[in-house]
Design an enzyme around this catalytic site. Sequence first.
Site, PDB file in Angstrom:
ATOM      1  N   SER A  44      22.653  53.458  61.893  1.00 45.49           N
ATOM      2  CA  SER A  44      21.578  54.311  61.383  1.00 45.49           C
ATOM      3  C   SER A  44      20.565  54.631  62.474  1.00 45.49           C
ATOM      4  O   SER A  44      19.905  55.656  62.423  1.00 45.49           O
ATOM      5  CB  SER A  44      20.855  53.642  60.226  1.00 45.49           C
ATOM      6  OG  SER A  44      21.684  52.739  59.564  1.00 45.49           O
ATOM      7  N   TYR A  45      20.429  53.718  63.454  1.00 45.03           N
ATOM      8  CA  TYR A  45      19.397  53.914  64.471  1.00 45.03           C
ATOM      9  C   TYR A  45      19.961  53.928  65.876  1.00 45.03           C
ATOM     10  O   TYR A  45      19.221  53.826  66.842  1.00 45.03           O
ATOM     11  CB  TYR A  45      18.340  52.808  64.348  1.00 45.03           C
ATOM     12  CG  TYR A  45      17.854  52.674  62.945  1.00 45.03           C
ATOM     13  CD1 TYR A  45      16.972  53.611  62.419  1.00 45.03           C
ATOM     14  CD2 TYR A  45      18.331  51.666  62.126  1.00 45.03           C
ATOM     15  CE1 TYR A  45      16.566  53.541  61.109  1.00 45.03           C
ATOM     16  CE2 TYR A  45      17.923  51.583  60.808  1.00 45.03           C
ATOM     17  CZ  TYR A  45      17.042  52.528  60.306  1.00 45.03           C
ATOM     18  OH  TYR A  45      16.660  52.443  59.007  1.00 45.03           O
ATOM     19  N   SER A  46      21.266  54.007  65.982  1.00 47.05           N
ATOM     20  CA  SER A  46      21.856  53.815  67.300  1.00 47.05           C
ATOM     21  C   SER A  46      23.217  54.479  67.452  1.00 47.05           C
ATOM     22  O   SER A  46      23.890  54.766  66.469  1.00 47.05           O
ATOM     23  CB  SER A  46      22.033  52.317  67.534  1.00 47.05           C
ATOM     24  OG  SER A  46      22.774  51.785  66.462  1.00 47.05           O
ATOM     25  N   LYS A  63      24.568  50.036  73.610  1.00 48.52           N
ATOM     26  CA  LYS A  63      23.915  50.527  72.399  1.00 48.52           C
ATOM     27  C   LYS A  63      22.677  51.319  72.822  1.00 48.52           C
ATOM     28  O   LYS A  63      21.820  50.795  73.534  1.00 48.52           O
ATOM     29  CB  LYS A  63      23.536  49.321  71.538  1.00 48.52           C
ATOM     30  CG  LYS A  63      22.893  49.651  70.224  1.00 48.52           C
ATOM     31  CD  LYS A  63      22.979  48.426  69.327  1.00 48.52           C
ATOM     32  CE  LYS A  63      22.094  48.542  68.119  1.00 48.52           C
ATOM     33  NZ  LYS A  63      22.392  47.503  67.122  1.00 48.52           N
ATOM     34  N   ASP A 158      22.093  38.075  57.811  1.00 49.19           N
ATOM     35  CA  ASP A 158      22.905  39.199  57.320  1.00 49.19           C
ATOM     36  C   ASP A 158      24.365  39.046  57.753  1.00 49.19           C
ATOM     37  O   ASP A 158      24.994  40.002  58.200  1.00 49.19           O
ATOM     38  CB  ASP A 158      22.303  40.526  57.827  1.00 49.19           C
ATOM     39  CG  ASP A 158      22.836  41.743  57.057  1.00 49.19           C
ATOM     40  OD1 ASP A 158      23.425  41.560  55.960  1.00 49.19           O
ATOM     41  OD2 ASP A 158      22.687  42.870  57.563  1.00 49.19           O
ATOM     42  N   GLU A 162      31.409  42.887  58.310  1.00 50.60           N
ATOM     43  CA  GLU A 162      31.076  44.036  59.167  1.00 50.60           C
ATOM     44  C   GLU A 162      30.344  43.615  60.428  1.00 50.60           C
ATOM     45  O   GLU A 162      30.357  44.329  61.429  1.00 50.60           O
ATOM     46  CB  GLU A 162      30.102  44.967  58.437  1.00 50.60           C
ATOM     47  CG  GLU A 162      30.717  45.936  57.494  1.00 50.60           C
ATOM     48  CD  GLU A 162      29.612  46.548  56.652  1.00 50.60           C
ATOM     49  OE1 GLU A 162      29.261  45.899  55.634  1.00 50.60           O
ATOM     50  OE2 GLU A 162      29.117  47.622  57.013  1.00 50.60           O
TER      51      GLU A 162
HETATM   52  P1  ATP Z   1      23.335  50.057  60.881  1.00 50.31           P
HETATM   53  O1  ATP Z   1      22.264  50.067  61.912  1.00 50.31           O
HETATM   54  O2  ATP Z   1      23.420  51.325  60.128  1.00 50.31           O
HETATM   55  O3  ATP Z   1      23.369  48.834  60.027  1.00 50.31           O
HETATM   56  P2  ATP Z   1      25.226  48.958  62.685  1.00 50.31           P
HETATM   57  O4  ATP Z   1      24.415  47.724  62.623  1.00 50.31           O
HETATM   58  O5  ATP Z   1      26.690  48.835  62.500  1.00 50.31           O
HETATM   59  O6  ATP Z   1      24.701  50.042  61.676  1.00 50.31           O
HETATM   60  P3  ATP Z   1      25.265  49.226  65.519  1.00 50.31           P
HETATM   61  O7  ATP Z   1      25.136  47.772  65.730  1.00 50.31           O
HETATM   62  O8  ATP Z   1      24.479  50.117  66.382  1.00 50.31           O
HETATM   63  O9  ATP Z   1      24.905  49.672  64.061  1.00 50.31           O
HETATM   64  O10 ATP Z   1      26.776  49.606  65.677  1.00 50.31           O
HETATM   65  C1  ATP Z   1      27.292  50.874  65.406  1.00 50.31           C
HETATM   66  C2  ATP Z   1      28.830  50.804  65.456  1.00 50.31           C
HETATM   67  O11 ATP Z   1      29.247  50.604  66.807  1.00 50.31           O
HETATM   68  C3  ATP Z   1      29.375  49.639  64.659  1.00 50.31           C
HETATM   69  O12 ATP Z   1      29.882  50.068  63.442  1.00 50.31           O
HETATM   70  C4  ATP Z   1      30.462  49.049  65.517  1.00 50.31           C
HETATM   71  O13 ATP Z   1      31.735  49.432  65.017  1.00 50.31           O
HETATM   72  C5  ATP Z   1      30.265  49.646  66.884  1.00 50.31           C
HETATM   73  N1  ATP Z   1      29.849  48.587  67.797  1.00 50.31           N
HETATM   74  C6  ATP Z   1      28.662  47.946  67.787  1.00 50.31           C
HETATM   75  N2  ATP Z   1      28.593  47.012  68.741  1.00 50.31           N
HETATM   76  C7  ATP Z   1      29.786  47.056  69.398  1.00 50.31           C
HETATM   77  C8  ATP Z   1      30.358  46.310  70.493  1.00 50.31           C
HETATM   78  N3  ATP Z   1      29.661  45.351  71.100  1.00 50.31           N
HETATM   79  N4  ATP Z   1      31.612  46.619  70.870  1.00 50.31           N
HETATM   80  C9  ATP Z   1      32.310  47.590  70.238  1.00 50.31           C
HETATM   81  N5  ATP Z   1      31.836  48.309  69.213  1.00 50.31           N
HETATM   82  C10 ATP Z   1      30.593  48.055  68.782  1.00 50.31           C
END
Ligand code: ATP
Length: 317
Positions: A44-46, A63, A158, A162
């Site tokens: 949502s923020y990234s 990120k 949390d 996921e």
């Molecule tokens: P929200 O902020 O909406 O809860 P989120 O926590 O999943 O979403 P991010 O942590 O920014 O948001 O991750 C976005 C997506 O990028 C994730 O769904 C994940 O599949 C992928 N991702 C995040 N971190 C990694 C990583 N270290 N390696 C590979 N993919 C990643």
Amino acid sequence: EEWKDRGAAVALRKEVDAEGRTIIKSVKKGVRDFSFGRILGEGSYSTVYLATDRQTLREYAVKVLEKKHIIKEKKIKYVNIEKNTLNRLTDHPGIVRLYYTFQDETSLYYVLDLCNGGELLGVLKKTGTFDVECTRFYGAQILDAIAYMHSRGVIHRDLKPENVLLDDQMHVKITDFGTAKLIPAPGEEGSGQGGSHDDERNASFVGTAEYVSPELLTDKSAGKPSDLWAFGCIIYQLLVGRPPFKGATEYLTFQKIVNLEYEFPAGFPPAARDLVERCLVLDPARRLTVEHIRNHEFFDGQQFGKELWRMKAPRLR
Ligand code: ATP
């Protein structure tokens, strides 16, 4: 002013010089040190990108958070919690490691361990359910990572499939520390964002409905046992394919949780049932601790600690 780490991040590197002396070199990393590739995912923020360190050719997940968006959505606190928490958790294979943080005019950058295997949830959806062997292996890795974060004074708050990412060996790396709570680590007095004041500020519900502990719903309090409630939910989900508490709405899910209203399908393995029943206990003081869970018969013969992270992941079934 809101972003404390102006300029490039500094990494300390141990090197041996020509005379054989150990020296500590500081290496500054910035956006220009990485070449950005495809998008790995979006939150949502990234936006998370595959990126390569131009110097070492090592691949990372970077990120990227847009400052304007974070300010507009009032998420500055969560962004800082995530960074501060990850900076405490740099020494365990089961936690996504934060290597560098830096920023430019528009964005914040977190350089993280690359997790090529995707989310545990995605893998579970493909197979439907896990057998006992897989559940034991992934359960053990998740538990080992929880034990480490708790020992470092971090409560995740949390945990869910996921937020369990998998690396190229299909080993666990826990992520998403934006809603974590810092408690003073042993021997550390009142530092970080711990303490009762934090509880007040975080009294509003932050986790994910299906995995939230009853004490958060009834007393608005969350401690180490809350993560072990979520752990119980995850073990159940790996074996059944869906979480134990799931209502048509968030409210109905909460009702089921506070009434401990869930069932085991026929054929649920007895040792796993006993473990889940002892994790899904309403009173957090009577719930199994990490140490109890390690010694539970479900994990009989299971390695923990360093050995566990040298194991080959079982074939998914
Ligand atoms: P929200 O902020 O909406 O809860 P989120 O926590 O999943 O979403 P991010 O942590 O920014 O948001 O991750 C976005 C997506 O990028 C994730 O769904 C994940 O599949 C992928 N991702 C995040 N971190 C990694 C990583 N270290 N390696 C590979 N993919 C990643």
